[in-house]
Scaffold this motif. Structure first.
Motif, PDB file in Angstrom:
ATOM      1  N   TYR A 156      31.023  90.545  40.744  1.00 22.64           N
ATOM      2  CA  TYR A 156      32.271  90.986  41.376  1.00 22.64           C
ATOM      3  C   TYR A 156      32.021  92.166  42.300  1.00 22.64           C
ATOM      4  O   TYR A 156      30.970  92.821  42.266  1.00 22.64           O
ATOM      5  CB  TYR A 156      33.322  91.354  40.326  1.00 22.64           C
ATOM      6  CG  TYR A 156      32.914  92.444  39.353  1.00 22.64           C
ATOM      7  CD1 TYR A 156      32.924  93.795  39.715  1.00 22.64           C
ATOM      8  CD2 TYR A 156      32.547  92.131  38.045  1.00 22.64           C
ATOM      9  CE1 TYR A 156      32.564  94.789  38.821  1.00 22.64           C
ATOM     10  CE2 TYR A 156      32.195  93.120  37.145  1.00 22.64           C
ATOM     11  CZ  TYR A 156      32.198  94.454  37.538  1.00 22.64           C
ATOM     12  OH  TYR A 156      31.839  95.422  36.646  1.00 22.64           O
ATOM     13  N   GLN A 172      36.981  91.115  44.402  1.00 19.31           N
ATOM     14  CA  GLN A 172      36.410  89.834  44.814  1.00 19.31           C
ATOM     15  C   GLN A 172      35.542  89.288  43.697  1.00 19.31           C
ATOM     16  O   GLN A 172      34.750  90.004  43.088  1.00 19.31           O
ATOM     17  CB  GLN A 172      35.563  89.971  46.083  1.00 19.31           C
ATOM     18  CG  GLN A 172      34.951  88.639  46.520  1.00 19.31           C
ATOM     19  CD  GLN A 172      34.112  88.757  47.789  1.00 19.31           C
ATOM     20  OE1 GLN A 172      34.271  89.709  48.540  1.00 19.31           O
ATOM     21  NE2 GLN A 172      33.234  87.800  48.004  1.00 19.31           N
ATOM     22  N   TRP A 200      34.093  85.013  42.164  1.00 13.28           N
ATOM     23  CA  TRP A 200      33.832  83.639  42.572  1.00 13.28           C
ATOM     24  C   TRP A 200      34.183  82.702  41.415  1.00 13.28           C
ATOM     25  O   TRP A 200      34.126  83.080  40.246  1.00 13.28           O
ATOM     26  CB  TRP A 200      32.362  83.450  42.945  1.00 13.28           C
ATOM     27  CG  TRP A 200      31.965  84.156  44.206  1.00 13.28           C
ATOM     28  CD1 TRP A 200      31.878  83.626  45.469  1.00 13.28           C
ATOM     29  CD2 TRP A 200      31.603  85.532  44.334  1.00 13.28           C
ATOM     30  NE1 TRP A 200      31.485  84.582  46.368  1.00 13.28           N
ATOM     31  CE2 TRP A 200      31.314  85.772  45.702  1.00 13.28           C
ATOM     32  CE3 TRP A 200      31.510  86.600  43.453  1.00 13.28           C
ATOM     33  CZ2 TRP A 200      30.928  87.001  46.191  1.00 13.28           C
ATOM     34  CZ3 TRP A 200      31.131  87.846  43.927  1.00 13.28           C
ATOM     35  CH2 TRP A 200      30.834  88.042  45.283  1.00 13.28           C
ATOM     36  N   PRO A 223      34.800  81.818  46.814  1.00 10.56           N
ATOM     37  CA  PRO A 223      35.233  83.201  46.585  1.00 10.56           C
ATOM     38  C   PRO A 223      36.714  83.288  46.256  1.00 10.56           C
ATOM     39  O   PRO A 223      37.532  82.479  46.701  1.00 10.56           O
ATOM     40  CB  PRO A 223      34.909  83.898  47.909  1.00 10.56           C
ATOM     41  CG  PRO A 223      34.909  82.807  48.923  1.00 10.56           C
ATOM     42  CD  PRO A 223      34.441  81.573  48.230  1.00 10.56           C
TER      43      PRO A 223
END
Length: 967
Positions: free
Chosen positions: A617, A653, A655, A679
């Motif tokens: 992250y 952020q 995934w 993402p």
């Protein structure tokens, strides 16, 4: 990073300009040099944390006692003059903190408890029972970056020698940094103006752990001097230490198995991997089998660690006039603490036909025999070798300035950068070799932390004596699980403050404080492992290799650790076969080209670690805060009222990757095939208004009542802001999806009140009693959602044919905000010294707490219902000695681990330390210290049931011999 750079430049330029403002008036200043008293001898008022780093107001030059007694006297005075509820500890002398570890010193403070890492060293701090995630740690008012997943600071990265004091602030003031619901711990560094002139000290220490019979050593030195008529000062410090320790461990390696219970809505699906525990073998779940609990896996062994610490600290302080002060300081530390763990693992979890002669006690399977001839159904004891590569670099650099523009107005500014970096990606290992010889095994549970294990092999060898006598070789083992893992974490914090203090002197209003703060934090985690790509299982199952067929000597030695598991009474192997992981990996690579059972050649690169996006992250935070605080006073009272306005913006952020299929390779061996990761980006922001008020009333000069009320907040752990997830448990057949978090988690917030009565009945002595209450909103807890369809189809065999029907159902775990929690408690503290040199210090804290999620009432995780300690001291002439016993009651660490009402608990622990020192003269002294003299261990269980042991950690006693030279 580019998106926040313009803000950072603005921040740096603005603070730099504020720091330079005082220079405009230097040509007109002619006063005498500043002679500010020592930070330890001044009260920690509202301006001590933010923005005037280390600046305090009350002159205690009358305190002349030194050593432990002097340290405690200064701490009492800091408490007495503090603006809110606070306890403090201070250095014994330049560069010498009361304990070798900062966390250990904090554990003597009323309402403080600590958790320990390998070797028994204090690592995390809890205040008033609330866990480390509720506590904010600062250094000279600056937030410290950390290498952990959350925000809670790991104190083991920071040698105690770089600290001159610490304040545990339990109340709240508008001028204090926000972020702690339990409390704020502010660590303080020394100043060259604490004791003007030239001073130096060198210390040499050696330690020995009596359980492991391992030695360590440490060198530390500090130098302080002031120049130019006490207008310029320098302080330098250096620490280098090596410590070797051993921790005996035992516990579950994946948890207990519990059958489904149709009468328990929280456990309708159960968590059995190989099938529900079937006592009568009829293939059905009968009423007497509802909710039945049995061992899944367990392990036992030792962790060996060699810690190396380096620390460099420095401070340059310039006081060209009475009205100007500029400080530039820095701290740089490195903790290098590699660990290697040798353990034995047992996986006796139930499968049809695997158990016989089953014994049950109160819904728990306490004994069974494993005698099935099928190699996958018999017990296959395993050798487990774990290594952890932990090298942490922590830096903190800052510049601070103060300008007294007029007699009534003072401007202060502070700018800093704090970083923590750890690069362990792909360097940690979890490697297992699996026994391959036919055997009959009997497992029985008892009150000890490790079950009884009896294994007899068909060739007549016995597991316990065979391991002790070196009767097993590489040919008795196959390659099995080989996880190569580790994460790279970088945490960066940039902060700055500009603030002012205006003297009013009217209407009972003394001072008006105001300021603005900007903090920017970025934290990244990159997990590198070989589980997502299936590499951990590349050499297992049908593709396992007999270890004897590998080149070289993979199994290198028989390990017999001294005093191993002395306090555990059950019967199990107490000798280990050791193997060197790097050599083992080299031998696997050399095996390249040999054919696998399917005819393809082995290729070591297929097992190599790779970036795992699902648990990686990037999180960034930007916080702006403004505060205003008014200080009032009367004849017998003083107080403050203020508000802190805070707004935080978060970007996270991570995934995600869909599971395309799951293939069964064998019993308890599955491979998941993932789609390409995509993402996920989440933004969130939240404002807070944090009002506070404090009101101390002095009945007499000795008796003081303190009232406080505030709203506080604590941000979610950084990793819980990132929408990560993992399904790694699919590998061994436990279909659980664990979500790491999401950016929309709300921060903790609390409305709190404090009442404290403090009686300073003689010099350096105090009796205090306090009551506190907190109503916490949005506490973060964990949801358990069994039997969820997450879009995964039937399980396939190795040929791609479905072997189950319908979707594969998963248990889903995720962090959630609970509705609210209530915490209230009492504190009691006592400190007194007699003229004959004896002294006593005692504290007791009692908490009552619960949380609510919907209509469900839960215990609040991480809160010890009681902590207490007792210290006895003697200090007179050249002698100083004392002993401290710190006790923490058992508390819930995780809820609903086997359904509602089945909670993991940390059991009671008492930590006893003692010291004695002798001062030969003004230059030379010697000391002897002992830790964990009761040889107590930290244990965990489910609901306190000794049959359901969750973990065991024994650290052993240790002693430390130190020599000090002063110049």
């Amino acid at each position: 990073m580019k998106s926040i750079q313009p803000h950072r430049n603005t921040l740096f330029h603005g603070i730099a300009l504020a720091l330079l403002i005082p220079q405009l008036g230097l040509a007109q200043e002619t006063g005498a040099a500043a002679t500010d008293p020592a930070p330890e001898a001044r009260a920690s008022t509202s301006s001590t944390q933010e923005p005037a780093v280390g600046e305090q107001a009350v002159d205690l030059e009358t305190v002349v006692v030194t050593g432990v007694r002097g340290s405690l006297a200064r701490s009492v005075e800091l408490k007495r003059e503090a603006g809110t509820v606070q306890d403090s500890i201070t250095a014994l002398e330049l560069g010498k903190f009361p304990d070798d570890n900062v966390a250990d010193s904090l554990s003597h403070i009323t309402g403080v408890a600590i958790s320990r890492t390998a070797g028994g060293e204090g690592q995390k701090v809890s205040v008033r029972g609330l866990g480390p995630e509720y506590t904010l740690t600062t250094f000279n008012g600056r937030i410290l970056a950390t290498d952990g997943a959350g925000r809670d600071f790991a104190y083991d990265v920071l040698p105690a020698d770089v600290i001159s004091g610490a304040d545990v602030i339990k109340g709240a003031q508008a001028s204090l940094t926000e972020g702690g619901v339990g409390g704020l711990v502010n660590l303080r560094s020394a100043s060259p103006f604490d004791d003007p002139g030239q001073h130096a000290i060198v210390r040499l220490e050696g330690d020995r752990n009596q359980m492991s019979e391992l030695d360590g050593q440490k060198f530390s030195a500090a130098y302080s001097n002031t120049f130019a008529d006490n207008t310029f000062g320098v302080l330098l410090g250096v620490v280098y230490g090596e410590r070797k320790d051993r921790t005996d461990v035992a516990g579950n390696d994946g948890g207990w198995t519990r059958n489904p219970d149709p009468n328990d809505e929280s456990w309708l699906w159960g968590n059995a991997w190989g099938g529900n525990i079937d006592l009568n073998g009829n293939g059905d779940l009968d009423p007497e089998e509802y909710g039945l609990i049995a061992p899944g896996q367990f392990r036992v062994g030792s962790i060996l660690e060699e810690k190396k610490r380096k620390a460099f600290s420095g401070k340059i302080e310039w006081r060209p006039s009475d009205s100007v002060r500029i400080v530039v300081d820095g701290l740089k530390t490195r903790l290098d603490s590699p660990q290697v763990s040798y353990q034995q693992s047992y996986y006796p979890l139930f499968a049809p036909g695997r158990w016989s002669d089953i014994e049950v006690q109160n819904g728990i399977v306490t004994g069974f025999t494993m005698d099935n001839a099928d190699p996958e159904l018999r017990l296959n004891p395993e050798l487990l070798n774990q290594t952890e590569h932990r090298v942490v670099d922590t830096d903190l650099y800052g510049v601070n300035g103060e300008w007294k523009a007029t007699d009534d107005f003072t401007l202060t500014a502070d700018l800093y950068r704090s970083t923590s970096k750890r690069y362990s990606g792909g360097q940690d290992t979890y490697v297992v070799l699996r026994m391959n010889q036919p055997n009959i095994a009997r497992i029985t549970l008892g009150p000890s932390a490790v079950p009884n294990v009896a294994v007899t092999f068909d060739d007549g060898r016995d597991l316990i004596t065979g391991l002790a006598n070196g009767e097993f070789t590489g040919s008795d083992f196959n390659t099995h699980y080989m996880e190569l893992r580790g994460d790279n974490i970088v945490d960066k914090i940039t902060g700055g403050t500009v603030a002012g203090k205006l003297f009013v002197g009217k209407w009972g209003l003394d001072d008006l404080h105001f300021g603005v703060t900007r903090t920017e934090r970025t934290k990244s985690r990159d997990l590198i492992n070989n589980t997502l790509n299936g590499g951990a299982d590349y050499y297992s199952g049908d593709n396992a290799i007999n270890v004897g067929d590998l080149e070289g000597s993979v199994i290198s030695s028989v390990l017999n650790f001294p005093h191993f598991m002395d306090g555990v009474g059950s019967s199990f192997p107490r000798s280990f076969l050791g193997f060197d992981v790097p050599n083992y990996l080299a031998m696997l690579e050399a095996y390249n080209g040999n054919l696998r059972p399917d005819g393809t050649p082995y290729d070591f690169s297929m097992a190599a670690p790779a970036w795992n996006p699902l648990q990686s992250y990037r999180v960034s935070e930007k916080t702006n805060a403004f505060y205003v605080q008014a200080d009032f006073s009367g004849e017998r009272w003083n107080g403050d009222v203020g508000v802190r306005l805070v707004k935080t913006s978060t970007r996270a952020q991570a995934w995600d990757a869909e599971i395309l299929s799951i293939t069964e390779n064998g019993a308890f061996n599955y491979t998941a095939d993932y789609a390409e990761p995509t993402p996920i980006l989440q933004d969130a922001d939240y404002p807070f208004a944090l009002p506070s008020a404090n009101f101390p009333w002095r009945f007499t000069d000795e008796l003081q009542l303190r009232l406080g009320a505030a709203k506080t907040m604590a941000r979610p752990p950084v990793d819980k802001l990132a929408p990560t997830n993992t399904t790694e448990s699919v590998s061994w057949g436990e279909f659980t999806q664990v979500y790491g978090g999401n950016a929309n988690l709300k921060p903790y917030s609390a409305r709190q009140g404090d009442v404290s009565l403090e009686w300073y009945f003689s010099e350096q002595s105090i009796i205090n009693i306090a009551a506190f209450y907190k109503r916490i909103e949005n506490q973060i807890t964990t949801s358990w959602e069994p039997g969820q369809d997450i879009g995964v189809g039937p399980i396939l065999d190795t040929d791609g044919n479905p072997i189950t029907s319908g979707p594969t159902l998963f248990n889903v775990m995720r962090p959630i905000n609970g509705d609210y929690a209530k915490v209230h408690g009492l504190e009691f503290g006592l400190q007194h010294f007699w003229e004959n040199g004896f002294g006593v210090r005692a504290q007791y804290t009692r908490n009552w707490s619960n949380s609510w999620v919907g209509d469900e009432k839960r215990p609040l995780e991480g809160i010890a219902p009681a902590t207490y300690s007792l210290g006895l001291m003697y200090e007179k002439g050249k002698w100083s000695m004392g002993a401290n016993a710190d006790h923490t009651d058992g508390f819930v660490t995780a809820i609903n681990v086997l359904g509602a009402g089945y909670n993991e608990e940390a059991d009671d622990i008492t930590w006893l330390t003692a010291h004695v020192s002798y001062k030969f003269n003004d230059m030379f002294s010697i000391s002897l210290e002992g830790q964990n003299l009761l040889d107590d261990e930290q244990t965990y269980s489910i609901n306190g049931n000794p049959l359901l042991s969750q973990g065991y950690y024994r650290y052993g006693r240790s002693v430390n011999l130190g020599l000090s030279f002063r110049f």
